[in-house]
Design a protein around this motif. Structure first.
Motif, PDB file in Angstrom:
ATOM      1  N   VAL A   7     -26.644  36.221 -38.025  1.00  0.00           N
ATOM      2  CA  VAL A   7     -26.265  35.556 -36.773  1.00  0.00           C
ATOM      3  C   VAL A   7     -27.393  35.774 -35.780  1.00  0.00           C
ATOM      4  O   VAL A   7     -27.541  36.843 -35.198  1.00  0.00           O
ATOM      5  CB  VAL A   7     -24.933  36.111 -36.219  1.00  0.00           C
ATOM      6  CG1 VAL A   7     -24.500  35.300 -34.996  1.00  0.00           C
ATOM      7  CG2 VAL A   7     -23.846  36.085 -37.287  1.00  0.00           C
ATOM      8  N   ASP A   9     -29.855  33.396 -32.829  1.00  0.00           N
ATOM      9  CA  ASP A   9     -30.005  32.101 -32.172  1.00  0.00           C
ATOM     10  C   ASP A   9     -31.439  31.578 -32.181  1.00  0.00           C
ATOM     11  O   ASP A   9     -31.657  30.374 -32.044  1.00  0.00           O
ATOM     12  CB  ASP A   9     -29.497  32.173 -30.728  1.00  0.00           C
ATOM     13  CG  ASP A   9     -30.422  32.980 -29.833  1.00  0.00           C
ATOM     14  OD1 ASP A   9     -30.803  34.096 -30.247  1.00  0.00           O
ATOM     15  OD2 ASP A   9     -30.774  32.497 -28.744  1.00  0.00           O
ATOM     16  N   ASP A  11     -34.474  30.038 -33.638  1.00  0.00           N
ATOM     17  CA  ASP A  11     -34.694  29.259 -34.863  1.00  0.00           C
ATOM     18  C   ASP A  11     -35.785  29.855 -35.738  1.00  0.00           C
ATOM     19  O   ASP A  11     -35.636  29.937 -36.971  1.00  0.00           O
ATOM     20  CB  ASP A  11     -35.057  27.809 -34.517  1.00  0.00           C
ATOM     21  CG  ASP A  11     -33.901  27.039 -33.905  1.00  0.00           C
ATOM     22  OD1 ASP A  11     -32.742  27.475 -34.115  1.00  0.00           O
ATOM     23  OD2 ASP A  11     -34.135  26.022 -33.238  1.00  0.00           O
ATOM     24  N   ARG A  14     -34.599  33.178 -37.259  1.00  0.00           N
ATOM     25  CA  ARG A  14     -33.539  32.915 -38.230  1.00  0.00           C
ATOM     26  C   ARG A  14     -34.113  32.361 -39.532  1.00  0.00           C
ATOM     27  O   ARG A  14     -33.738  32.788 -40.630  1.00  0.00           O
ATOM     28  CB  ARG A  14     -32.509  31.949 -37.637  1.00  0.00           C
ATOM     29  CG  ARG A  14     -31.263  31.771 -38.500  1.00  0.00           C
ATOM     30  CD  ARG A  14     -30.191  30.989 -37.767  1.00  0.00           C
ATOM     31  NE  ARG A  14     -30.587  29.628 -37.484  1.00  0.00           N
ATOM     32  CZ  ARG A  14     -30.823  29.149 -36.262  1.00  0.00           C
ATOM     33  NH1 ARG A  14     -30.705  29.935 -35.212  1.00  0.00           N
ATOM     34  NH2 ARG A  14     -31.175  27.893 -36.088  1.00  0.00           N
ATOM     35  N   GLY A  32     -26.312  30.211 -35.937  1.00  0.00           N
ATOM     36  CA  GLY A  32     -27.020  30.285 -34.672  1.00  0.00           C
ATOM     37  C   GLY A  32     -26.199  30.669 -33.460  1.00  0.00           C
ATOM     38  O   GLY A  32     -26.759  30.922 -32.395  1.00  0.00           O
ATOM     39  N   THR A  33     -24.856  30.725 -33.582  1.00  0.00           N
ATOM     40  CA  THR A  33     -24.024  31.066 -32.435  1.00  0.00           C
ATOM     41  C   THR A  33     -22.990  32.120 -32.808  1.00  0.00           C
ATOM     42  O   THR A  33     -22.649  32.301 -33.986  1.00  0.00           O
ATOM     43  CB  THR A  33     -23.276  29.832 -31.883  1.00  0.00           C
ATOM     44  OG1 THR A  33     -22.307  29.389 -32.850  1.00  0.00           O
ATOM     45  CG2 THR A  33     -24.251  28.699 -31.570  1.00  0.00           C
ATOM     46  N   GLY A  34     -22.468  32.783 -31.790  1.00  0.00           N
ATOM     47  CA  GLY A  34     -21.488  33.821 -32.023  1.00  0.00           C
ATOM     48  C   GLY A  34     -20.177  33.289 -32.566  1.00  0.00           C
ATOM     49  O   GLY A  34     -19.582  33.872 -33.478  1.00  0.00           O
ATOM     50  N   GLU A  36     -19.609  30.550 -34.301  1.00  0.00           N
ATOM     51  CA  GLU A  36     -19.787  30.183 -35.703  1.00  0.00           C
ATOM     52  C   GLU A  36     -19.865  31.423 -36.589  1.00  0.00           C
ATOM     53  O   GLU A  36     -19.367  31.424 -37.725  1.00  0.00           O
ATOM     54  CB  GLU A  36     -21.059  29.354 -35.874  1.00  0.00           C
ATOM     55  CG  GLU A  36     -20.998  27.969 -35.276  1.00  0.00           C
ATOM     56  CD  GLU A  36     -22.328  27.238 -35.406  1.00  0.00           C
ATOM     57  OE1 GLU A  36     -22.309  26.065 -35.799  1.00  0.00           O
ATOM     58  OE2 GLU A  36     -23.373  27.859 -35.126  1.00  0.00           O
ATOM     59  N   LEU A  55     -27.032  36.166 -27.926  1.00  0.00           N
ATOM     60  CA  LEU A  55     -26.597  34.858 -28.415  1.00  0.00           C
ATOM     61  C   LEU A  55     -26.321  33.914 -27.253  1.00  0.00           C
ATOM     62  O   LEU A  55     -25.988  34.360 -26.147  1.00  0.00           O
ATOM     63  CB  LEU A  55     -25.347  35.017 -29.284  1.00  0.00           C
ATOM     64  CG  LEU A  55     -25.552  35.874 -30.542  1.00  0.00           C
ATOM     65  CD1 LEU A  55     -24.221  36.187 -31.193  1.00  0.00           C
ATOM     66  CD2 LEU A  55     -26.480  35.172 -31.517  1.00  0.00           C
ATOM     67  N   PRO A  56     -26.428  32.599 -27.474  1.00  0.00           N
ATOM     68  CA  PRO A  56     -26.324  31.651 -26.364  1.00  0.00           C
ATOM     69  C   PRO A  56     -24.908  31.412 -25.867  1.00  0.00           C
ATOM     70  O   PRO A  56     -24.708  31.068 -24.693  1.00  0.00           O
ATOM     71  CB  PRO A  56     -26.908  30.363 -26.963  1.00  0.00           C
ATOM     72  CG  PRO A  56     -26.633  30.480 -28.436  1.00  0.00           C
ATOM     73  CD  PRO A  56     -26.794  31.945 -28.742  1.00  0.00           C
ATOM     74  N   ASP A  57     -23.901  31.585 -26.703  1.00  0.00           N
ATOM     75  CA  ASP A  57     -22.538  31.223 -26.317  1.00  0.00           C
ATOM     76  C   ASP A  57     -21.658  32.416 -25.975  1.00  0.00           C
ATOM     77  O   ASP A  57     -20.788  32.348 -25.113  1.00  0.00           O
ATOM     78  CB  ASP A  57     -21.867  30.398 -27.418  1.00  0.00           C
ATOM     79  CG  ASP A  57     -21.815  31.135 -28.755  1.00  0.00           C
ATOM     80  OD1 ASP A  57     -22.702  31.970 -29.007  1.00  0.00           O
ATOM     81  OD2 ASP A  57     -20.887  30.872 -29.537  1.00  0.00           O
ATOM     82  N   VAL A  63     -18.853  39.431 -29.782  1.00  0.00           N
ATOM     83  CA  VAL A  63     -18.828  38.946 -31.164  1.00  0.00           C
ATOM     84  C   VAL A  63     -18.515  40.098 -32.110  1.00  0.00           C
ATOM     85  O   VAL A  63     -17.712  39.969 -33.042  1.00  0.00           O
ATOM     86  CB  VAL A  63     -20.172  38.294 -31.552  1.00  0.00           C
ATOM     87  CG1 VAL A  63     -20.186  37.894 -33.027  1.00  0.00           C
ATOM     88  CG2 VAL A  63     -20.435  37.076 -30.682  1.00  0.00           C
TER      89      VAL A  63
END
Length: 226
Positions: A7, A9, A11, A14, A32-34, A36, A55-57, A63
């Protein structure tokens, strides 16, 4: 081969880390997000989660809490903070290990292997521990008191098992930090104390009225049958 949920974010990180871990023989699911990531824990049933806190969200700590509410999967957290207080907070929140940014793919691979060794693979050859009313089965990870099953989290079980390997002997908190949390340094007494408190409650005892877990002031903890 280990099923790894990554996990992260960024790119580039990752993609690069995913390729490196795949080349090392692991099966990698990269998210890429928490949100998900939490969904993927239930869907993919990974053996290890690598969780970036930025993370962005969602906040990475949130998380981690969400993952812990649905799974005991080992979680390795990537953080930029390396002070003792921050690390202890992460461990208290349910992380099993951590890496400090920047890190290499080789370091991550080594951490994966180490956390899996520490959290289960080495327990498969251990025999049943019988301490009177308390019975511990390392292979099935089951505990009973007076014949009644006790539902422990993975960390609580690992702490109890570490003590049971030396029944009647006093084990220091530093030794427990090293064996259960993989932390060969001091400063994490609160982590041990909190988990001991949870463990005692589930075993039907308190620090004031111990049955199995006894504190030896200024020295450490010992496990004795009852």
């Amino acid at each position: 081969m280990v099923r790894v949920l990554l996990v992260e974010d960024d790119d580039a990180i990752r993609t690069s880390l995913g390729k490196s871990l795949t080349a090392a023989g692991h099966v990698v699911t990269a998210i890429g997000t928490g949100a998900e990531g939490v969904a993927a824990v239930a869907r993919e049933r990974p053996e290890v989660v690598l969780l970036d806190l930025g993370l962005p969200d969602l906040d990475g700590r949130d998380v981690l809490a969400m993952v812990r509410s649905v799974s005991d999967v080992p979680v390795i957290v990537a953080t930029a903070r390396d002070d003792d207080a921050s690390v202890v907070k992460l461990l208290d929140a349910g992380a099993d290990d951590y890496v400090i940014k920047p890190f290499s793919s080789a370091q991550i691979d080594a951490r994966i292997r180490a956390v899996l060794r520490r959290l289960g693979q080495d327990q498969q050859g251990e025999s049943l521990v019988d301490l009177g009313a308390l019975r511990i089965d390392p292979r099935s990870r089951e505990v009973t008191v007076d014949g009644t099953p006790v539902d422990l989290t993975r960390k609580e079980f690992d702490l109890l098992l570490a003590l049971s390997r030396r029944p009647g002997a006093v084990v220091t908190k530093r030794e427990l930090l090293a064996e259960v949390w993989g932390l060969p340094w001091g400063g994490g007494d609160r982590t041990v104390d909190v988990h001991l408190s949870w463990l005692r409650r589930k075993l039907g005892e308190t620090a004031a009225e111990p049955r199995f877990i006894h504190s030896v002031r200024g020295v450490g903890i010992k496990l004795a049958g009852s």
